[in-house]
Design a protein around this motif. Sequence first.
Motif, short mmCIF file in Angstrom:
data_model
loop_
_atom_site.label_atom_id
_atom_site.label_comp_id
_atom_site.label_asym_id
_atom_site.label_seq_id
_atom_site.Cartn_x
_atom_site.Cartn_y
_atom_site.Cartn_z
N PHE A 17 0.40 -10.71 58.04
CA PHE A 17 0.78 -9.69 58.98
C PHE A 17 0.27 -8.40 58.44
CE2 PHE A 17 4.21 -8.00 56.45
CZ PHE A 17 4.54 -9.08 55.59
N LEU A 18 -0.19 -8.34 57.19
CA LEU A 18 -0.78 -7.08 56.79
C LEU A 18 -2.16 -6.83 57.10
CD1 LEU A 18 1.25 -6.80 53.27
CD2 LEU A 18 1.86 -5.68 55.59
N PRO A 19 -2.29 -5.38 57.32
CA PRO A 19 -3.98 -5.43 57.43
C PRO A 19 -4.80 -5.44 56.00
CG PRO A 19 -2.89 -3.36 57.34
CD PRO A 19 -1.75 -4.56 57.50
N LEU A 20 -5.24 -6.81 55.57
CA LEU A 20 -5.58 -6.82 54.38
C LEU A 20 -7.21 -6.99 54.15
CD1 LEU A 20 -3.27 -9.84 53.04
CD2 LEU A 20 -3.30 -7.21 52.46
N ALA A 21 -8.00 -6.70 55.52
CA ALA A 21 -9.28 -6.66 55.38
C ALA A 21 -9.71 -5.76 54.58
CB ALA A 21 -9.93 -6.40 56.80
N GLY A 22 -10.80 -6.23 53.44
CA GLY A 22 -11.27 -5.36 52.42
C GLY A 22 -10.39 -4.85 51.23
N LEU A 23 -9.17 -5.74 51.51
CA LEU A 23 -8.20 -5.40 50.24
C LEU A 23 -8.33 -6.83 49.33
CD1 LEU A 23 -5.94 -4.06 48.75
CD2 LEU A 23 -4.39 -5.16 50.33
N GLY A 24 -8.76 -6.44 48.23
CA GLY A 24 -8.89 -7.64 47.16
C GLY A 24 -7.84 -7.49 46.20
N LEU A 25 -7.30 -8.51 45.91
CA LEU A 25 -6.13 -8.81 44.94
C LEU A 25 -6.24 -9.69 43.98
CD1 LEU A 25 -2.39 -8.90 46.05
CD2 LEU A 25 -3.13 -10.44 44.38
N THR A 26 -6.06 -8.91 42.59
CA THR A 26 -6.37 -10.08 41.27
C THR A 26 -4.78 -10.17 40.65
OG1 THR A 26 -8.52 -9.11 41.41
CG2 THR A 26 -7.57 -10.02 39.30
N ALA A 27 -4.44 -11.18 40.22
CA ALA A 27 -3.38 -11.38 39.52
C ALA A 27 -3.50 -12.24 38.43
CB ALA A 27 -2.52 -12.25 40.56
N CYS A 28 -2.50 -12.14 37.49
CA CYS A 28 -2.59 -12.80 36.11
C CYS A 28 -0.95 -12.82 35.62
CB CYS A 28 -3.47 -12.09 35.03
SG CYS A 28 -3.21 -12.90 33.59
N SER A 29 -0.56 -14.02 35.11
CA SER A 29 0.94 -14.15 34.61
C SER A 29 0.77 -14.91 33.13
CB SER A 29 1.58 -14.69 35.66
OG SER A 29 1.41 -16.10 35.93
N THR A 30 1.99 -14.67 32.76
CA THR A 30 2.35 -15.40 31.43
C THR A 30 3.75 -15.79 31.60
OG1 THR A 30 0.77 -14.10 30.01
CG2 THR A 30 2.39 -15.44 28.93
N VAL A 31 4.11 -16.91 31.93
CA VAL A 31 5.53 -17.31 32.34
C VAL A 31 5.45 -18.85 32.44
CG1 VAL A 31 5.18 -17.10 34.80
CG2 VAL A 31 7.50 -16.92 33.56
N GLU A 32 6.67 -19.34 32.24
CA GLU A 32 6.75 -20.91 32.13
C GLU A 32 7.94 -20.77 33.34
OE1 GLU A 32 7.27 -24.05 33.21
OE2 GLU A 32 5.94 -23.97 31.28
N ALA A 210 -5.50 12.58 53.63
CA ALA A 210 -4.72 11.81 52.67
C ALA A 210 -3.74 10.76 53.10
CB ALA A 210 -3.82 12.57 51.72
N ALA A 211 -3.77 10.84 54.74
CA ALA A 211 -2.90 10.07 55.27
C ALA A 211 -3.39 8.48 55.15
CB ALA A 211 -2.75 10.38 56.73
N ALA A 212 -4.61 8.15 55.29
CA ALA A 212 -5.20 6.93 55.13
C ALA A 212 -5.07 6.37 53.83
CB ALA A 212 -6.86 6.92 55.75
N ALA A 213 -5.10 7.05 52.81
CA ALA A 213 -4.78 6.50 51.53
C ALA A 213 -3.51 6.30 51.43
CB ALA A 213 -5.20 7.49 50.52
N ARG A 214 -2.59 7.12 51.86
CA ARG A 214 -1.16 6.84 51.84
C ARG A 214 -0.73 5.71 52.48
NH1 ARG A 214 3.25 11.19 53.99
NH2 ARG A 214 5.32 9.80 53.39
N GLU A 215 -1.23 5.28 53.80
CA GLU A 215 -1.01 4.15 54.43
C GLU A 215 -1.64 2.77 53.65
OE1 GLU A 215 1.38 3.75 57.09
OE2 GLU A 215 1.76 5.73 56.40
N SER A 216 -2.78 3.01 53.22
CA SER A 216 -3.22 1.84 52.43
C SER A 216 -2.34 1.43 51.17
CB SER A 216 -4.82 2.23 51.87
OG SER A 216 -5.23 1.26 51.18
N LEU A 217 -2.01 2.58 50.53
CA LEU A 217 -1.11 2.10 49.20
C LEU A 217 0.22 1.57 49.93
CD1 LEU A 217 -1.61 5.43 46.92
CD2 LEU A 217 -2.27 2.99 46.31
N LYS A 218 0.69 1.70 50.76
CA LYS A 218 2.14 1.16 51.28
C LYS A 218 1.83 -0.14 51.33
CE LYS A 218 4.26 4.98 53.76
NZ LYS A 218 4.70 5.50 55.07
N VAL A 219 0.34 -0.59 52.23
CA VAL A 219 0.34 -2.02 52.34
C VAL A 219 -0.18 -2.65 50.88
CG1 VAL A 219 -1.51 -3.63 53.18
CG2 VAL A 219 -0.80 -1.63 54.57
N GLN A 220 -0.70 -2.08 49.99
CA GLN A 220 -1.06 -2.44 48.69
C GLN A 220 0.26 -2.75 47.90
OE1 GLN A 220 -4.79 -1.17 46.87
NE2 GLN A 220 -4.70 0.12 48.51
#
Length: 296
Positions: A17-32, A210-220
Amino acid sequence: MQTTRRQLLAHSAALPFLPLAGLGLTACSTVETTSVQSRLRGKSITVISTIGTTLRLSWRGTTLFNNEFGEAFVPDWGYKEQLENRTVELLRASGRFSSVQRVTITATRREEALKELKELKTPTDHVLLISGAPSADSIWATREGFFGLGIAQRSILQLGTESVAHASLRVDLLVPSTFGTVLGEATVSTAQRVPAPALLRGPRLNDDNAAAARESLKVQVDAAVQSLVNQLGLGKAMPASSPAAAPASPALKPASAPASVPTTPSSNAFPVTSPNVEGRDIPAPSGAGVSDFLSR
């Protein structure tokens, strides 16, 4: 506790439901996750954050000598509250804990955060600490990476200026009674281009754009928090799927049935092909396996 390490590199497709087009997400974890889920069930947990009121600003020029760095104090943008409240919502929705609370602190470093929490004498079995994390520059591949919440801008000879909003976060699952024993940790980084230059020389925020950057960060922030909670195994438990019907026994096969003929393997025998979004391979939301992050 002995932990096992897992490297998860994936684009985010978990929040359609979020506008993720063009949004890359990289994740890494250390947990059992199994051990953590068992240990935390029925316990109390407190969410705290060392970031959210200050943005890191950077301007990447043609050479290292053209680079500029700064900060913008933006408590009214509400990122600290968004980070903490969204995390609390996800933890409560999981039904794993006897109580989930948020405590606001002023510390900006992990050690200071633990000390401040102890001084507040907040009774809690565990603490989920959200802080900034370093990550590579996944947009322009410059030597200057990203950290925490921020806006970066790049120009070549002050021409062709481009802006990016980015979030690089870390979460630590801690036991405060032992002054910060770590039960698990996870990191996530996202970056998204914004349509207009968001910074002025200095660097400082360009209030007109700055409004576009502000909204992008909310999504992220929402996408990042969801990823961090899921990596630790603390999200809402998925209902067990009903078992697939067992195949018919060969003994029940009609005698008149033709003899089986070797066929080519079904496509179901292979991993589902990831859909492609704007040139980026977005892994299907299977919740298992490892997908390679493909930078632009």
